[in-house]
Design a protein around this motif. Structure first.
Motif, PDB file in Angstrom:
ATOM      1  N   GLY A 281       0.823  -1.201   0.000  1.00 33.12           N
ATOM      2  CA  GLY A 281       0.000   0.000   0.000  1.00 33.12           C
ATOM      3  C   GLY A 281       0.858   1.252   0.000  1.00 33.12           C
ATOM      4  N   THR A 282       0.306   2.339  -0.516  1.00 30.31           N
ATOM      5  CA  THR A 282       1.084   3.575  -0.661  1.00 30.31           C
ATOM      6  C   THR A 282       1.513   4.146   0.690  1.00 30.31           C
ATOM      7  OG1 THR A 282      -0.968   4.860  -0.778  1.00 30.31           O
ATOM      8  CG2 THR A 282       0.025   4.196  -2.862  1.00 30.31           C
ATOM      9  N   ASP A 283       0.651   4.106   1.695  1.00 30.00           N
ATOM     10  CA  ASP A 283       0.997   4.682   2.996  1.00 30.00           C
ATOM     11  C   ASP A 283       2.207   3.985   3.594  1.00 30.00           C
ATOM     12  OD1 ASP A 283      -1.111   6.432   2.795  1.00 30.00           O
ATOM     13  OD2 ASP A 283      -2.457   5.291   4.085  1.00 30.00           O
ATOM     14  N   ASN A 284       2.193   2.666   3.599  1.00 29.50           N
ATOM     15  CA  ASN A 284       3.315   1.924   4.173  1.00 29.50           C
ATOM     16  C   ASN A 284       4.604   2.147   3.391  1.00 29.50           C
ATOM     17  OD1 ASN A 284       2.214   0.653   6.461  1.00 29.50           O
ATOM     18  ND2 ASN A 284       1.305  -0.961   5.221  1.00 29.50           N
ATOM     19  N   ALA A 288       7.975   3.597   4.889  1.00 25.18           N
ATOM     20  CA  ALA A 288       9.184   2.776   4.794  1.00 25.18           C
ATOM     21  C   ALA A 288      10.336   3.563   4.188  1.00 25.18           C
ATOM     22  CB  ALA A 288       8.904   1.525   3.969  1.00 25.18           C
ATOM     23  N   ILE A 289      10.049   4.319   3.148  1.00 25.84           N
ATOM     24  CA  ILE A 289      11.083   5.121   2.494  1.00 25.84           C
ATOM     25  C   ILE A 289      11.616   6.186   3.445  1.00 25.84           C
ATOM     26  CG2 ILE A 289      11.477   6.786   0.627  1.00 25.84           C
ATOM     27  CD1 ILE A 289       9.331   5.060  -0.944  1.00 25.84           C
ATOM     28  N   LYS A 290      10.739   6.777   4.216  1.00 27.29           N
ATOM     29  CA  LYS A 290      11.153   7.800   5.176  1.00 27.29           C
ATOM     30  C   LYS A 290      12.052   7.211   6.262  1.00 27.29           C
ATOM     31  CE  LYS A 290       9.320  11.164   8.498  1.00 27.29           C
ATOM     32  NZ  LYS A 290       8.076  11.751   9.081  1.00 27.29           N
ATOM     33  N   ASN A 295      17.653   5.404  -0.359  1.00 27.86           N
ATOM     34  CA  ASN A 295      18.822   4.764  -0.970  1.00 27.86           C
ATOM     35  C   ASN A 295      19.017   3.319  -0.524  1.00 27.86           C
ATOM     36  OD1 ASN A 295      19.451   5.596   1.652  1.00 27.86           O
ATOM     37  ND2 ASN A 295      21.638   5.714   1.201  1.00 27.86           N
ATOM     38  N   LYS A 296      18.112   2.806   0.340  1.00 27.23           N
ATOM     39  CA  LYS A 296      18.245   1.447   0.860  1.00 27.23           C
ATOM     40  C   LYS A 296      17.151   0.509   0.369  1.00 27.23           C
ATOM     41  CE  LYS A 296      21.060   0.651   3.353  1.00 27.23           C
ATOM     42  NZ  LYS A 296      22.486   0.322   3.125  1.00 27.23           N
ATOM     43  N   ILE A 297      16.200   1.006  -0.401  1.00 29.29           N
ATOM     44  CA  ILE A 297      15.061   0.202  -0.843  1.00 29.29           C
ATOM     45  C   ILE A 297      15.180  -0.084  -2.336  1.00 29.29           C
ATOM     46  CG2 ILE A 297      12.551   0.154  -1.129  1.00 29.29           C
ATOM     47  CD1 ILE A 297      12.324   1.809   1.406  1.00 29.29           C
ATOM     48  N   ASN A 321       3.984   9.787  -3.070  1.00 30.63           N
ATOM     49  CA  ASN A 321       4.213  11.192  -2.732  1.00 30.63           C
ATOM     50  C   ASN A 321       5.616  11.343  -2.137  1.00 30.63           C
ATOM     51  OD1 ASN A 321       3.797  13.926  -2.276  1.00 30.63           O
ATOM     52  ND2 ASN A 321       2.765  13.587  -0.309  1.00 30.63           N
ATOM     53  N   ILE A 322       6.610  11.138  -2.999  1.00 34.94           N
ATOM     54  CA  ILE A 322       8.009  11.281  -2.614  1.00 34.94           C
ATOM     55  C   ILE A 322       8.726  12.025  -3.734  1.00 34.94           C
ATOM     56  CG2 ILE A 322       8.054   9.188  -1.198  1.00 34.94           C
ATOM     57  CD1 ILE A 322       9.366   7.742  -3.569  1.00 34.94           C
ATOM     58  N   ARG A 323       9.955  12.444  -3.484  1.00 36.56           N
ATOM     59  CA  ARG A 323      10.698  13.182  -4.485  1.00 36.56           C
ATOM     60  C   ARG A 323      10.995  12.298  -5.694  1.00 36.56           C
ATOM     61  NH1 ARG A 323      15.459  16.201  -1.169  1.00 36.56           N
ATOM     62  NH2 ARG A 323      15.743  17.220  -3.210  1.00 36.56           N
ATOM     63  N   GLU A 324      11.037  12.921  -6.869  1.00 34.24           N
ATOM     64  CA  GLU A 324      11.244  12.165  -8.098  1.00 34.24           C
ATOM     65  C   GLU A 324      12.561  11.406  -8.087  1.00 34.24           C
ATOM     66  OE1 GLU A 324       9.131  11.645 -10.691  1.00 34.24           O
ATOM     67  OE2 GLU A 324       7.673  12.635  -9.380  1.00 34.24           O
ATOM     68  N   LYS A 325      13.590  12.008  -7.504  1.00 37.55           N
ATOM     69  CA  LYS A 325      14.885  11.328  -7.490  1.00 37.55           C
ATOM     70  C   LYS A 325      14.844  10.073  -6.615  1.00 37.55           C
ATOM     71  CE  LYS A 325      17.202  13.931  -3.758  1.00 37.55           C
ATOM     72  NZ  LYS A 325      18.416  14.746  -3.442  1.00 37.55           N
ATOM     73  N   TYR A 326      13.951  10.061  -5.609  1.00 39.44           N
ATOM     74  CA  TYR A 326      13.801   8.859  -4.788  1.00 39.44           C
ATOM     75  C   TYR A 326      13.175   7.725  -5.596  1.00 39.44           C
ATOM     76  CZ  TYR A 326      14.787  11.779  -0.678  1.00 39.44           C
ATOM     77  OH  TYR A 326      15.376  12.610   0.250  1.00 39.44           O
ATOM     78  N   LYS A 327      12.241   8.061  -6.453  1.00 40.37           N
ATOM     79  CA  LYS A 327      11.617   7.047  -7.309  1.00 40.37           C
ATOM     80  C   LYS A 327      12.662   6.417  -8.227  1.00 40.37           C
ATOM     81  CE  LYS A 327       7.310   9.723  -7.256  1.00 40.37           C
ATOM     82  NZ  LYS A 327       6.329  10.485  -8.047  1.00 40.37           N
ATOM     83  N   ASP A 328      13.550   7.255  -8.766  1.00 36.84           N
ATOM     84  CA  ASP A 328      14.607   6.741  -9.638  1.00 36.84           C
ATOM     85  C   ASP A 328      15.545   5.819  -8.870  1.00 36.84           C
ATOM     86  OD1 ASP A 328      13.591   8.202 -11.760  1.00 36.84           O
ATOM     87  OD2 ASP A 328      14.942   9.904 -11.445  1.00 36.84           O
ATOM     88  N   LYS A 329      15.838   6.178  -7.625  1.00 35.15           N
ATOM     89  CA  LYS A 329      16.701   5.331  -6.808  1.00 35.15           C
ATOM     90  C   LYS A 329      16.075   3.953  -6.604  1.00 35.15           C
ATOM     91  CE  LYS A 329      19.084   8.875  -4.043  1.00 35.15           C
ATOM     92  NZ  LYS A 329      20.468   8.403  -4.203  1.00 35.15           N
ATOM     93  N   ILE A 330      14.800   3.939  -6.246  1.00 36.11           N
ATOM     94  CA  ILE A 330      14.114   2.688  -5.924  1.00 36.11           C
ATOM     95  C   ILE A 330      13.938   1.813  -7.164  1.00 36.11           C
ATOM     96  CG2 ILE A 330      11.898   1.737  -5.142  1.00 36.11           C
ATOM     97  CD1 ILE A 330      11.756   4.280  -3.293  1.00 36.11           C
ATOM     98  N   LEU A 331      13.615   2.423  -8.288  1.00 32.84           N
ATOM     99  CA  LEU A 331      13.321   1.674  -9.505  1.00 32.84           C
ATOM    100  C   LEU A 331      14.565   1.294 -10.305  1.00 32.84           C
ATOM    101  CD1 LEU A 331      10.173   3.612 -10.778  1.00 32.84           C
ATOM    102  CD2 LEU A 331      10.233   1.275  -9.898  1.00 32.84           C
TER     103      LEU A 331
END
Length: 341
Positions: A281-284, A288-290, A295-297, A321-331
């Motif tokens: 789910g999006t909330d979790n 989790a990212i926070k 950089n760990k997920i 609802n996170i920064r775009e650069k975080y999405k790039d890190k995760i993906l």
């Protein structure tokens, strides 16, 4: 580019009576309270079901799911550029002989994928000369990009010192180690009776126990450069991380003497592979990212368990609802860094 860091694969030879089916079933059946059986699906192809505990199905492998063209078509549909291949939860039962078979067939499959697949070697985590020789061969000759293990084996979780010399060797090799959850933790009597509890919470409980034992032990003191990538977001480790790092002893109730060292091990030695986006789910995921850090997920879908997890998972990550650069890190970026791609 999207990298799916958790795609399952078994060779067709593991489903064939003329191949290694009998040996595979036999080795799984040597496990405690485990039974592997073979059925046929609607297309008259083999389906392997692993019961753990016996009488309660926990893992399902469909022969049709692991054909190269079939997998590539789904990766294309999901716009996934590269997939990192792992065994679907059966690492703990394989002998060295069958590991050798798997590693060589995996390397051939990866080569035939023309750059779309990356493979991880599998060997038993004991420091015998034969195990270490096979690991060297798989990495340096077959070109596999790391090691895959289960959270626990016959001698317990991976913090047990019986595995320590093996991990010291892995540490010197400088390769990443993927730690896959098992169907249930070592002790499971209280969760075995309800299928959804066993299949979902059981895997999470297994990972939380595994990580906690690793960071509280001397494993990373002995192996400071070892990087372990745990599946299932570490069992949802973000929900317990702060609680497990007390700064106040509570009048002696809690040991705070190693809090900073344990936190350092969490931050430097552990990654968290998602295994699938939608069930969290999006909330979790945002929490989790926070807590764990973007950089760990590492993104993963557990394909082919559910096609929708593969096809729609990246879209869900992009909607967070996170920064775009975080999405790039995760993906993408975190998988490249962790697996040295």
């Amino acid at each position: 580019m999207i990298i799916d860091a958790n795609v399952y694969w078994l060779p067709k030879e593991f489903f064939s009576e003329d191949g290694y089916l009998e040996q595979f079933l036999s080795e799984v059946n040597t496990g405690k309270d485990v039974k592997a059986i073979v059925e046929n699906d609607d297309n008259d192809l083999h389906k392997i079901v692993i019961e753990q505990p016996i009488g309660q199905p926990s893992l399902d492998y469909f022969e049709k799911d692991y054909a190269l063209n079939y997998m590539i078509a789904h990766l294309n549909k999901a716009k996934v550029k590269k997939a990192i291949l792992k065994m679907p939860g059966c690492q703990e039962w394989l002998s060295l002989d069958l590991c050798k078979v798997y590693n060589r067939l995996l390397a051939k499959f990866v080569k035939n994928s023309q750059g779309r697949m990356v493979g991880l070697a599998v060997v038993p985590p004991y420091p015998t000369e034969e195990n270490l020789k096979e690991l060297d061969y798989a990495i340096n000759e077959l070109g596999l990009k790391g090691l895959q293990l289960s959270t626990h084996y016959g001698d317990g979780y991976l913090d047990n010192t019986v595995y320590r010399e093996f991990f010291k060797y892995v540490d010197k090799l400088g390769i990443p180690v993927y730690i896959h959850h098992t169907p249930v933790p070592i002790e499971y009597n209280s969760i075995k009776d309800y299928e959804n509890v066993r299949r979902a919470y059981g895997r999470c409980e297994d990972q939380i126990i595994a990580i906690s034992r690793e960071v509280y032990s001397t494993l990373f003191d002995d192996c400071p450069n070892l990087h372990l990538i745990h599946s299932m977001l570490g069992g949802g480790y973000f929900t317990y991380k702060t609680m497990l790092l007390p700064h106040d002893s509570g009048n002696g109730r809690f040991d705070t003497s190693k809090t900073e060292a344990i936190k350092q091990h969490m931050d430097q030695n552990i990654y968290y592979e998602m295994s699938h986006a939608q069930p969290w789910g999006t909330d979790n995921l945002e929490v989790a990212i926070k807590i764990l850090g973007a950089n760990k997920i590492i993104y993963g879908s557990s394909y082919p368990v559910k096609e929708s997890w593969l096809i729609n998972g990246p879209t869900m990550i992009k909607s967070l609802n996170i920064r775009e650069k975080y999405k790039d890190k995760i993906l993408e970026d975190n998988a490249i860094n962790a697996y040295q791609l």
